[in-house]
Design an enzyme around this catalytic site. Structure first.
Site, mmCIF file in Angstrom:
data_model
loop_
_atom_site.group_PDB
_atom_site.id
_atom_site.type_symbol
_atom_site.label_atom_id
_atom_site.label_comp_id
_atom_site.label_asym_id
_atom_site.label_seq_id
_atom_site.Cartn_x
_atom_site.Cartn_y
_atom_site.Cartn_z
ATOM 1 N N GLY A 43 78.523 60.536 69.176
ATOM 2 C CA GLY A 43 78.526 61.761 69.965
ATOM 3 C C GLY A 43 79.744 61.854 70.867
ATOM 4 N N VAL A 81 88.506 56.964 64.346
ATOM 5 C CA VAL A 81 88.335 55.714 63.609
ATOM 6 C C VAL A 81 86.889 55.266 63.795
ATOM 7 C CG1 VAL A 81 89.127 53.332 63.385
ATOM 8 C CG2 VAL A 81 90.696 55.105 64.222
ATOM 9 N N SER A 82 86.197 55.004 62.696
ATOM 10 C CA SER A 82 84.810 54.580 62.863
ATOM 11 C C SER A 82 84.413 53.562 61.804
ATOM 12 C CB SER A 82 83.885 55.796 62.789
ATOM 13 O OG SER A 82 82.549 55.373 62.836
ATOM 14 N N THR A 135 74.112 57.545 67.653
ATOM 15 C CA THR A 135 73.637 58.769 68.315
ATOM 16 C C THR A 135 72.571 59.433 67.449
ATOM 17 O OG1 THR A 135 75.769 59.085 69.412
ATOM 18 C CG2 THR A 135 74.376 61.022 69.192
ATOM 19 N N GLU A 190 66.104 60.531 70.052
ATOM 20 C CA GLU A 190 64.995 61.385 69.660
ATOM 21 C C GLU A 190 64.684 62.467 70.681
ATOM 22 O OE1 GLU A 190 61.735 58.703 68.824
ATOM 23 O OE2 GLU A 190 63.046 57.344 67.724
ATOM 24 N N PHE A 241 60.680 64.936 81.212
ATOM 25 C CA PHE A 241 61.104 63.590 80.833
ATOM 26 C C PHE A 241 60.919 62.664 82.022
ATOM 27 C CE2 PHE A 241 63.685 61.430 77.486
ATOM 28 C CZ PHE A 241 63.177 62.126 76.409
ATOM 29 N N TRP A 285 86.642 52.201 58.913
ATOM 30 C CA TRP A 285 87.729 51.352 59.407
ATOM 31 C C TRP A 285 87.198 50.632 60.633
ATOM 32 C CZ3 TRP A 285 93.351 51.475 58.448
ATOM 33 C CH2 TRP A 285 93.685 52.182 57.272
ATOM 34 N N GLN A 310 68.764 48.574 80.149
ATOM 35 C CA GLN A 310 67.511 49.316 80.172
ATOM 36 C C GLN A 310 66.554 48.881 79.074
ATOM 37 O OE1 GLN A 310 67.296 53.814 79.290
ATOM 38 N NE2 GLN A 310 66.642 53.576 81.400
ATOM 39 N N LEU A 342 62.008 53.010 68.247
ATOM 40 C CA LEU A 342 61.653 53.701 69.477
ATOM 41 C C LEU A 342 60.602 54.780 69.258
ATOM 42 C CD1 LEU A 342 62.540 54.244 72.506
ATOM 43 C CD2 LEU A 342 63.736 56.190 71.533
ATOM 44 N N GLU A 368 60.304 58.896 74.650
ATOM 45 C CA GLU A 368 59.686 59.252 75.917
ATOM 46 C C GLU A 368 59.078 60.652 75.859
ATOM 47 O OE1 GLU A 368 61.773 57.661 79.265
ATOM 48 O OE2 GLU A 368 61.757 59.613 80.220
ATOM 49 N N ARG A 398 62.017 54.436 83.487
ATOM 50 C CA ARG A 398 61.796 53.400 82.478
ATOM 51 C C ARG A 398 61.749 51.998 83.057
ATOM 52 N NH1 ARG A 398 65.719 56.047 77.862
ATOM 53 N NH2 ARG A 398 64.325 57.815 77.497
ATOM 54 N N HIS A 456 67.183 48.892 75.143
ATOM 55 C CA HIS A 456 67.472 50.238 74.680
ATOM 56 C C HIS A 456 68.874 50.716 75.007
ATOM 57 C CE1 HIS A 456 66.515 54.262 73.463
ATOM 58 N NE2 HIS A 456 66.650 54.768 74.674
ATOM 59 N N ASN A 501 69.651 61.700 79.964
ATOM 60 C CA ASN A 501 70.953 61.921 80.600
ATOM 61 C C ASN A 501 72.100 61.442 79.712
ATOM 62 O OD1 ASN A 501 70.497 63.329 82.903
ATOM 63 N ND2 ASN A 501 70.602 61.583 84.296
#
Ligand SMILES: Cc1cc2nc3c(=O)[nH]c(=O)nc-3n(C[C@H](O)[C@H](O)[C@H](O)COP(=O)(O)OP(=O)(O)OC[C@H]3O[C@@H](n4cnc5c(N)ncnc54)[C@H](O)[C@@H]3O)c2cc1C
Ligand code: SF4
Ligand code: F3S
Ligand code: FES
Lengths: 586, 132, 117, 250
Positions: free
Chosen positions: A14, A35-36, A45, A49, A116, A155, A230, A242, A245, A290, A358, A397
């Site tokens: 993201g 590059v990923s 990302t 959920e 939330f 890559w 967290q 997961l 929440e 949390r 998490h 957030n």
């Protein structure tokens, strides 16, 4: 080989994609690289959920969101960053809507919001319970529109290249061929996500190994607030998958082995009947933050009021009273996951859950523009720490953070790129040759030793779980610091069975393990040095918050021996530290 | 993008692919129903042609319908054409995707409409050809 | 990317498929079972009856014409792709000509026959 | 080791092999293991040279598609117990070139995805400034395209489609479904732009409605339906063009 770009994004999640689009839109002449190590739409990302927070409804206010965030973070957030974040959030979320994100809607066609944890009002935008999935695909598909974005799919970046005192790009392995190349950029943005895989039991995917954090750390950039990790209170036992929440946001309740809503015993307010129209009450009971919910679990466990299962103790998350129709409409993925991976249908049975690692609140230290202490190096997303999450991130957030700071960092990096000269080609090539040699020497030389990646990883996971879990103590943290040192020494003896070039996933696992050991080290030392309890960092030997000494960010610097931990003041503007109150307000 | 072509392995895809999995076999049978559909239409065309040749020729033709080979062919054709009908109607909900508000009209209902229509049409045709 | 003429063939295929699905089964039952086994009174297919019906009503003629010709196009389109799917892609143009050509020829022949009634 | 199970895995190494081979591994059988768990076990404990893709382990990232006994599946979403005690055959998805072991090459799809223009295209003058807020979209309008937006690009549908295997010029199920996803979005005006590709021969017309794409899709995207509906609307376009040529825009 060396390829030149103006700005290089490391990571196509993201944050990386949002940054890339921001640059592409502001200046179509800049050449942008993404590059990923996995195809961008596989980035983690995709797994988010519940939703993304931004003030949009008339009954809400920016001030509210700011306050919830800062209190939720136990006053460790930089308040200028939070203010910017909250102000900019609605715009960014509307931008996502304009790009086609399929937000869930109200009957009148406006976007819908849900409550939330830790938020005093419903302000979380959602796309059923696949929000991250829809956001990532919307961003990825939108990025296809821009032909000045060049993608380097699959890559694997290994090292930040520093020359002339500034970051000039990275070396990366093209996985399919195995060759190492320079991807040079006048500015580089780390968007490599979190590092949950350091722990054995996590909601994070296999790719979340802290690569970017470690690369920056090795390049001399400090890692900030790494001790804040967290735990999400509701993961499926065994897999760590997961249960969002949002399940509690929609009214789900937490029960111990006696069917008792145990959260009421932990200063989180009094339960309302599930049929009461005011249930669930914001910022109370199941909608507490949390850290507090995960800590309550540990206490219940100690009181032996949890339920034993084949994967350790669990409690129950009960959403049966929502009914099949609502579950299918608002939480279809929760149902799908529970059925497939826990073998239960939440329409008829409560879901067994336990806390699970998490999210990393800490990360690469950046200023409000995403700039790090190394000129030309920027960071955004979960790998960065700007810091809006403080000692405990509020659910929903983070997705918004990817957008707000992805965009801002992208623009800042673009401005920087326009001002600096081209990369120093020759020296970058020399550095790459060195990196090539390092990798060959470390992993391909015959007869190195007998250590297996898997066993080292397992030992690292175990020691982190014991010492850096929901509750920590000086003694166990010290042991872990030593253990990590030992693992790093043993890492040298690692032996790869696979000595080939094409798609050598054993090599990437080894490199990831090496990254994780560095990040684990920063976590353990930062946690050891913070002798107070705050947010997600709970020291059994120092149970109180200590604003006098520790209203400060920890800054971990790598040295030749153990990391050096320094401190930096938290930026407090209008909201002085106070008590975190849940279940009692109004 | 600097992606060098490298030696990849292209697996052969034999022309007998449709024998490899049951759904593919069923697909092939579905496609082959068209031969029987066309066959029967040609039969109908011959039927009309015989009609133009006068009562005697036509009469012989109708008598020939009673021969075992004709009956056997009809049975085979019927099996295939029924398979065509069923698969055809079952696929209609993929083409006719209907909504009522937010809810998609169940696929079974859409196909069901076609089945109902089929019964009605069949009865009308039968009454028309056989009776009146 | 050339604009495709497939829509014409595809719509004939679909229309033919629908006609075949709706009408052929009952016709086959009549000509293949009911009549040969004498399961119906009289002889519904006797010359007089059918000939008058067809020669006196353009509508009936037209309906029968359509029932015969549209499914030919259904066959042509499906069979063409069946052949391609089993590996005759290299001669796909020839296949198309033969299949659609066959259906068109059938239609013309049908037209001539029907005009003679 | 108590109960065990055998996995027969496709191996191909471009540096060494001209032809693939199969290698059989024995793994523990656990009630709650998915096939990916077994493969990870092999990688960790038996043979570090096995290469494959995976990440989320929850059926949403779309990396782990494999042929399981000849049927395309997400290996993180099928359980060993559904095959126990028989041997399981694991191969890379069919229809794609194999890079190594279970890793297939999906460059072709990425190109097609780009060509289908899977993003909102709006008429120039109709772009709304961000300050004016969101575009309104009712739940009913959302429901029209929502199923097509659920695609995780896992490529199972391509692996199931014989037409794609025979001729890779075919755009294929997922890309067309994603084109349709935007075509049916009430906020989009890009249908004409996408139509050029969708309505071409390589677009929808090569599909013979085998339907297996929808049968194997783990996210109920129903690409077969997307394609057939595109056939209907393209046919309507075609007749409009032919019968009322003066009605053409532009
Ligand atoms: C199960 C789950 C549910 C969540 N739900 C929510 C929620 O409801 N709301 C919310 O706000 N937040 C949620 N979060 C948190 C949030 O999703 C993440 O913090 C966020 O998605 C991180 O995004 P990112 O762009 O920083 O990183 P990622 O999406 O993880 O992307 C990292 C990118 O970096 C690349 N990369 C990494 N290392 C390298 C390397 N060495 N070389 C090249 N590329 C590399 C990867 O390929 C990938 O593209 C959730 C998280 C999880 C795990
Ligand atoms: S349509 Fe379904 S099977 Fe095809 S890629 Fe998308 S999710 Fe996978
Ligand atoms: S399997 Fe292939 S042929 Fe069409 S309906 Fe699906 S794309
Ligand atoms: S590992 Fe992500 S879909 Fe299977």
């Amino acid at each position: 080989m060396i390829t030149n770009h103006d700005i290089v994004m490391i990571g196509g999640g993201g944050a990386g994609l949002r940054a890339a689009i921001a640059i592409a839109e502001t200046n179509p002449n800049l050449s942008i690289a993404v590059v990923s190590k996995v195809y961008p739409m596989r980035s983690h990302t995709v797994a988010a959920e519940g939703g993304a927070a931004a003030v949009i409804k008339d009954n809400d206010s920016l001030e509210n969101h700011i306050h919830d965030t800062i209190a939720g973070g136990d006053w460790m957030c930089d308040q200028d960053a939070v203010e910017y974040f909250v102000n900019e959030a609605p715009r960014e979320m509307i931008q996502m809507e304009h790009w086609g994100c399929p937000w869930s809607r109200e009957p009148d066609g406006t976007v819908a919001v849900r409550p939330f944890g830790g938020m005093n009002i419903e302000r979380t935008w959602f796309a059923a319970d696949k929000t991250g999935f829809h956001m990532l695909h919307t961003l990825f598909q939108t990025s296809l529109k821009h032909n000045n974005i060049t993608r380097y799919d699959e890559w694997f970046a290994t090292k930040i290249l520093v020359e002339n005192g500034r970051c000039q790009g990275v070396t990366a392995i093209e996985l399919r061929s195995g060759k190492i190349e320079v991807i040079a950029g006048k500015a580089t943005i780390m968007c490599t996500g979190g590092a949950g895989r350091i722990f054995p039991f996590t909601t994070n995917g296999a790719i979340k190994t802290g690569d970017g954090m470690a690369m920056a750390y090795r390049a001399g950039v400090p890692l900030k607030d790494m001790e804040f990790i967290q735990y999400h209170p509701t993961g499926l036992p065994g897999t760590g998958i997961l249960i969002t929440e949002a399940a509690r946001g929609e009214g789900g309740i937490m029960l111990n082995k006696d069917g008792y809503r145990y959260l009421q015993d932990y200063d989180l307010g009094k339960p309302l009947d599930i049929d009461d129209p005011s249930h669930p009450v914001k910022k109370s009971m199941e909608l507490g933050p949390r850290d507090r919910l995960s800590q309550a679990f540990v206490a219940e466990r100690e009181k032996e009021r949890t339920i034993p299962s084949s994967y350790g103790h669990v409690v129950h998350l009960d959403i049966r009273h929502l009914g099949e129709k609502k579950i299918d409409k608002k939480l279809p993925f929760v149902r799908e996951l529970s059925k497939n991976y826990a073998g239960i249908d939440p329409v008829y049975e409560p879901i067994p859950v336990r806390p699970v690692v998490h999210y990393m609140m800490g990360g690469i230290d950046t200023d409000i523009n995403g700039a790090t202490s190394l000129p030309g190096l920027y960071a955004a997303g979960e790998c960065a720490c700007v810091s809006i999450n403080g000692a405990n991130r509020l659910g929903s957030n983070s997705l918004t953070e990817l957008l707000v700071f992805g965009a801002r960092t992208g623009k800042a990096a673009a401005r920087f790129a326009l001002e600096v000269p081209h990369p120093d080609k020759n020296s970058l090539e020399l550095q790459t040759a060195d990196e090539q040699k390092r990798i060959t020497r470390n992993f391909f030389r015959k007869g190195r030793g007998t250590e297996r990646i898997f066993s080292l990883r397992k030992e690292m996971n175990e020691t982190m779980e014991t010492s850096a879990g929901i509750y920590r103590s000086g003694k166990s943290l010290k042991e872990t610091c030593d253990k990590i040192k030992e693992l790093k020494d043993r890492f040298v003896n690692i032996d790869l069975e696979d000595k080939s070039l094409n798609f050598n996933t054993e090599l990437t696992s080894a490199l990831e393990l090496e990254f994780m050991l560095d990040v684990a080290e920063a976590i353990a030392y930062s946690a050891l040095k913070r002798t107070e309890s705050r947010g997600s960092h709970q020291r059994s030997d120092f149970p109180e918050r200590d604003d006098e000494n520790f209203l400060k960010h920890s800054m971990a610097y790598q040295t030749n021996t153990k990391p050096h931990i320094d401190y930096k003041d938290v930026i407090i503007t209008k909201w002085p530290p106070g008590e975190r109150v849940y279940g009692k307000e109004k | 993008m600097g992606k060098k072509e490298m030696s990849t392995y292209h697996r052969p895809f034999p022309n007998t692919w449709w024998l490899k999995r049951k759904p593919y076999v069923l697909f092939m049978i579905r496609e082959l129903t068209s031969v029987f559909v066309a066959g029967y239409c040609i039969f109908l065309l011959v039927f009309v042609y015989k009609l133009t040749q006068g009562a005697d020729v036509y009469g012989n033709f109708i008598d020939a319908l009673k021969s075992p080979s004709s009956v056997a062919l009809h049975f085979i054709a019927l099996a295939f054409v029924l398979y065509h009908t069923i698969t055809w109607f079952n696929l209609t909900p993929k083409i006719l995707v209907l909504y009522k508000g937010e809810e998609r009209i169940p696929q079974g209902l859409v196909a069901g409409m076609f089945y109902a229509g089929w019964v009605v049409v069949s009865v009308i045709v039968a009454l028309f050809v056989l009776g009146m | 990317m050339a604009k495709s003429n497939e829509p014409i063939w595809w719509s004939l295929f679909s229309a033919g498929g629908m006609v075949a699905a709706m009408i052929l089964p009952v016709l086959i039952i009549i000509t293949g079972i009911l009549v040969p086994f004498g399961l119906v009174d009289d002889d519904p297919l006797n010359f007089e009856r059918i000939y008058t019906a067809l020669s006196q009503s353009y509508l009936i003629k037209l309906i029968l014409f359509i029932v015969i010709t549209l499914p030919l196009f259904h066959w042509a389109h499906r069979f063409r792709f069946t052949l391609v799917d089993v590996g005759l892609k290299s001669v796909s143009t020839l296949i198309s000509i033969l299949c659609y050509g066959g259906a068109i020829a059938g239609t013309i022949i049908a037209a001539i026959i029907f005009l003679r009634i | 080791m108590a109960e065990t199970m055998k996995l027969e895995i496709f191996r191909y190494h471009p540096e060494k092999d001209n032809e693939p081979t199969f290698q059989t591994y024995e793994v523990p059988f656990l009630e709650d293991w998915v096939i990916l768990d077994a493969i990870n076990y092999i990688k960790d404990e038996i043979d570090g040279t096995l290469s494959y893709r995976w990440s989320c382990q929850m059926g949403v990232c779309g990396s782990c598609g494999m042929m399981i006994n000849g049927v395309p599946k997400l290996s993180c979403a099928v359980f060993l117990k559904d095959y126990y005690p028989d041997k399981i055959r694991v191969e890379p998805l069919t229809g794609f070139p194999v890079e190594r072991d279970l890793i297939f090459q999906m460059d072709d799809f990425m190109t097609k995805l780009t060509e289908i223009q899977p993003y909102i295209i709006r008429n120039k003058d109709e772009e709304k400034p961000l300050d004016e807020g969101e575009y309104l979209q009712t739940p009913a309008e959302l429901a029209r395209f929502k199923p097509y937006s659920m695609c995780i690009n896992c490529m199972l549908c391509y692996a199931a489609c014989p037409v794609y295997a025979l001729d890779s010029t075919f755009i294929g199920p997922a890309a067309i479904a994603l084109g349709q996803r935007y075509n049916m979005d009430s906020r989009d005006h890009g249908r004409d732009a996408r139509q050029e590709l969708i309505a071409s021969h390589e677009g929808i017309w090569e599909c013979t409605f085998v339907g297996e794409c929808s049968a194997v899709c783990p996210k109920d995207v129903d690409p077969a339906a997307a394609i057939q509906r595109a056939k209907v609307s393209s046919t309507i376009d075609w007749f409009k063009d032919v019968l009322i040529p003066w009605g053409k825009k532009k």
